[in-house]
Design an enzyme around this catalytic site. Structure first.
Site, PDB file in Angstrom:
ATOM      1  N   GLU A  29      58.680  36.242  -5.428  1.00  0.00           N
ATOM      2  CA  GLU A  29      59.741  38.114  -4.657  1.00  0.00           C
ATOM      3  C   GLU A  29      58.851  38.973  -3.446  1.00  0.00           C
ATOM      4  O   GLU A  29      57.960  39.823  -4.428  1.00  0.00           O
ATOM      5  CB  GLU A  29      60.136  38.168  -5.698  1.00  0.00           C
ATOM      6  CG  GLU A  29      61.173  37.377  -6.499  1.00  0.00           C
ATOM      7  CD  GLU A  29      61.374  38.543  -8.172  1.00  0.00           C
ATOM      8  OE1 GLU A  29      62.221  37.510  -8.696  1.00  0.00           O
ATOM      9  OE2 GLU A  29      60.950  39.822  -8.352  1.00  0.00           O
ATOM     10  N   LEU A  58      65.450  36.362  -5.497  1.00  0.00           N
ATOM     11  CA  LEU A  58      64.617  36.838  -6.638  1.00  0.00           C
ATOM     12  C   LEU A  58      65.599  36.570  -7.882  1.00  0.00           C
ATOM     13  O   LEU A  58      66.282  36.814  -8.292  1.00  0.00           O
ATOM     14  CB  LEU A  58      65.747  38.957  -6.574  1.00  0.00           C
ATOM     15  CG  LEU A  58      66.002  39.881  -5.655  1.00  0.00           C
ATOM     16  CD1 LEU A  58      66.059  40.858  -5.360  1.00  0.00           C
ATOM     17  CD2 LEU A  58      63.717  40.544  -5.419  1.00  0.00           C
ATOM     18  N   ALA A  59      64.812  35.471  -8.631  1.00  0.00           N
ATOM     19  CA  ALA A  59      65.729  34.710 -10.127  1.00  0.00           C
ATOM     20  C   ALA A  59      63.966  34.476 -10.481  1.00  0.00           C
ATOM     21  O   ALA A  59      63.500  33.258 -10.145  1.00  0.00           O
ATOM     22  CB  ALA A  59      66.757  33.461  -9.760  1.00  0.00           C
ATOM     23  N   GLU A  60      63.568  35.025 -11.411  1.00  0.00           N
ATOM     24  CA  GLU A  60      62.366  34.276 -12.330  1.00  0.00           C
ATOM     25  C   GLU A  60      62.377  33.083 -12.486  1.00  0.00           C
ATOM     26  O   GLU A  60      61.680  32.371 -12.820  1.00  0.00           O
ATOM     27  CB  GLU A  60      61.953  35.431 -13.283  1.00  0.00           C
ATOM     28  CG  GLU A  60      61.563  36.341 -12.790  1.00  0.00           C
ATOM     29  CD  GLU A  60      62.339  37.674 -11.730  1.00  0.00           C
ATOM     30  OE1 GLU A  60      62.010  38.247 -11.129  1.00  0.00           O
ATOM     31  OE2 GLU A  60      63.503  37.348 -12.530  1.00  0.00           O
ATOM     32  N   PHE A  83      56.814  41.759 -12.295  1.00  0.00           N
ATOM     33  CA  PHE A  83      56.198  42.540 -13.020  1.00  0.00           C
ATOM     34  C   PHE A  83      56.487  42.298 -14.128  1.00  0.00           C
ATOM     35  O   PHE A  83      57.561  41.277 -14.183  1.00  0.00           O
ATOM     36  CB  PHE A  83      57.154  43.540 -12.886  1.00  0.00           C
ATOM     37  CG  PHE A  83      57.039  44.632 -11.740  1.00  0.00           C
ATOM     38  CD1 PHE A  83      56.058  45.358 -11.992  1.00  0.00           C
ATOM     39  CD2 PHE A  83      57.898  44.780 -10.722  1.00  0.00           C
ATOM     40  CE1 PHE A  83      56.152  46.326 -11.214  1.00  0.00           C
ATOM     41  CE2 PHE A  83      57.524  46.053  -9.981  1.00  0.00           C
ATOM     42  CZ  PHE A  83      56.453  47.070 -10.111  1.00  0.00           C
ATOM     43  N   ILE A  87      59.173  38.272 -17.233  1.00  0.00           N
ATOM     44  CA  ILE A  87      59.103  37.566 -17.338  1.00  0.00           C
ATOM     45  C   ILE A  87      59.750  36.623 -19.295  1.00  0.00           C
ATOM     46  O   ILE A  87      60.384  35.391 -18.954  1.00  0.00           O
ATOM     47  CB  ILE A  87      57.516  37.345 -18.308  1.00  0.00           C
ATOM     48  CG1 ILE A  87      57.132  36.012 -18.806  1.00  0.00           C
ATOM     49  CG2 ILE A  87      57.549  37.630 -19.668  1.00  0.00           C
ATOM     50  CD1 ILE A  87      56.703  34.917 -17.371  1.00  0.00           C
ATOM     51  N   HIS A 129      59.228  47.515 -16.714  1.00  0.00           N
ATOM     52  CA  HIS A 129      58.061  47.284 -15.891  1.00  0.00           C
ATOM     53  C   HIS A 129      56.307  47.185 -15.903  1.00  0.00           C
ATOM     54  O   HIS A 129      55.502  46.423 -15.509  1.00  0.00           O
ATOM     55  CB  HIS A 129      57.443  48.063 -14.301  1.00  0.00           C
ATOM     56  CG  HIS A 129      58.971  47.967 -14.141  1.00  0.00           C
ATOM     57  ND1 HIS A 129      60.559  48.397 -13.778  1.00  0.00           N
ATOM     58  CD2 HIS A 129      58.864  47.668 -12.044  1.00  0.00           C
ATOM     59  CE1 HIS A 129      61.246  47.964 -13.148  1.00  0.00           C
ATOM     60  NE2 HIS A 129      60.664  47.905 -12.027  1.00  0.00           N
TER      61      HIS A 129
END
Length: 325
Positions: A29, A58-60, A83, A87, A129
């Site tokens: 990102e 924006l998609a872990e 950050f 996870i 964060h």
């Protein structure tokens, strides 16, 4: 030899590997033209192009799945989780897929993925964060967890991680990014994974730490020296798997140990290290192994984090307890 911050050393490592291996890809990102939140990837897209250094949604969870697919196709992905508190969205990809793929495939499908992510307290970030969640990944066999404490180690360990054929979680403490400089060679070099480093020799007590707590331990050692207590400071560098042998040899010399971690007391890594030393070196101990950790609560809001975080004074207090046991 140049004096560089940790963030500069990390950028150097990625630049080096992008240049050396066309299969290395850097993405996440805002890591492209923007250079990432902390500018760790600044300038890399300009030099290597949008096909090798690129932004993701924006998609872990998508970043994790993309990394697995790319690795299966022969690439060496270096994704960034912006950050580490984010996870959770990628836990299935990390612990459920990447860590198991080599075993699942009978050794035929390596996962040369290096996940970079900032973490750690003391910089007044919003919720989720700063959390120290390394214990969540360290409990999963099949993936390394690497946490450097100096610019020199950061560059050498990151190059080693990117070249490794197994997945590596590479965590970068935010407070260390620009808080000091260290000597870092401009040319490429590697630092061995899975190997702890003795940052300070001593004979009276062993302090084991990682990340920002290494610097707290070194500061504590300086304070203890005023009282004629000579502390040895060991930087784990790789927290999974742990280099137990280096710690055991130190404990055989000092006969006392204090484990230091920024994460909460119940959060894994420190407890695992202590159990290993108790099993392997208990007859060399003259006092119980004590811990310096954050309390077992969720991470404090920024107004209270300096109270919540462990510091060098807490380490000095624990050392005096083991010395006077």
């Amino acid at each position: 030899m140049a004096q560089k911050t940790m963030i500069q050393a990390i950028t150097d490592a990625m630049h080096n590997e992008l240049k050396n291996d066309e299969n290395v890809l850097v993405y996440g990102e805002d890591v492209g033209q923007n250079g990432g939140v902390f500018r760790a990837t600044e300038g890399l897209q300009d030099e290597f192009g949008e096909e090798r250094v690129f932004d993701t949604p924006l998609a872990e969870s998508g970043i994790g799945g993309l990394s697995i697919g790319l690795a299966l196709q022969g690439f060496r992905p270096v994704p960034e989780i912006q950050f580490f508190g984010f996870i959770y969205e990628a836990m299935d990809a990390v612990n459920g897929q990447m860590a198991r793929m080599r075993y699942r495939s009978g050794g035929t499908k390596p996962m040369p993925i290096t996940i970079r992510s900032p973490f750690g307290g003391g910089v007044h970030t919003p919720e989720l964060h700063a959390d120290s969640l390394e214990g969540l990944i360290a409990q999963q066999p099949g993936i390394r967890v690497v946490i450097p404490s100096t610019p020199y180690d950061a560059k050498g360990l990151l190059i080693s991680a990117i070249r490794d054929n197994d997945p590596v979680l590479f965590l970068e403490h935010m407070k260390l990014y620009r808080s000091f400089r260290g000597e870092v060679p401009d040319e490429e070099y590697t630092v061995e994974l899975d190997k702890a480093d003795i940052k300070r020799e001593g004979k009276d007590v062993t302090l084991v730490a990682y990340g920002a707590m290494v610097h707290a331990a070194l500061k504590a050692a300086d304070e203890l020296e005023k009282d004629n207590i000579d502390a040895e400071v060991i930087d784990l560098r790789t927290v999974s798997p742990v280099d137990v042998d280096t710690i055991v040899e130190s404990v055989k010399k000092t006969n006392r140990m204090v484990m230091v971690q920024e994460a909460q007391r119940q959060a894994g890594v420190g407890a695992h290290v202590i159990s290993e030393i108790q099993e392997r070196a208990i007859l060399h101990l003259e006092a119980p192994i004590l811990r310096v950790t954050a309390p077992d609560t969720v991470y404090a809001f920024s107004q209270a984090e300096e109270i919540w975080l462990p510091n060098h004074e807490d380490i000095v207090e624990r050392v005096n307890q083991v010395i006077n046991f």
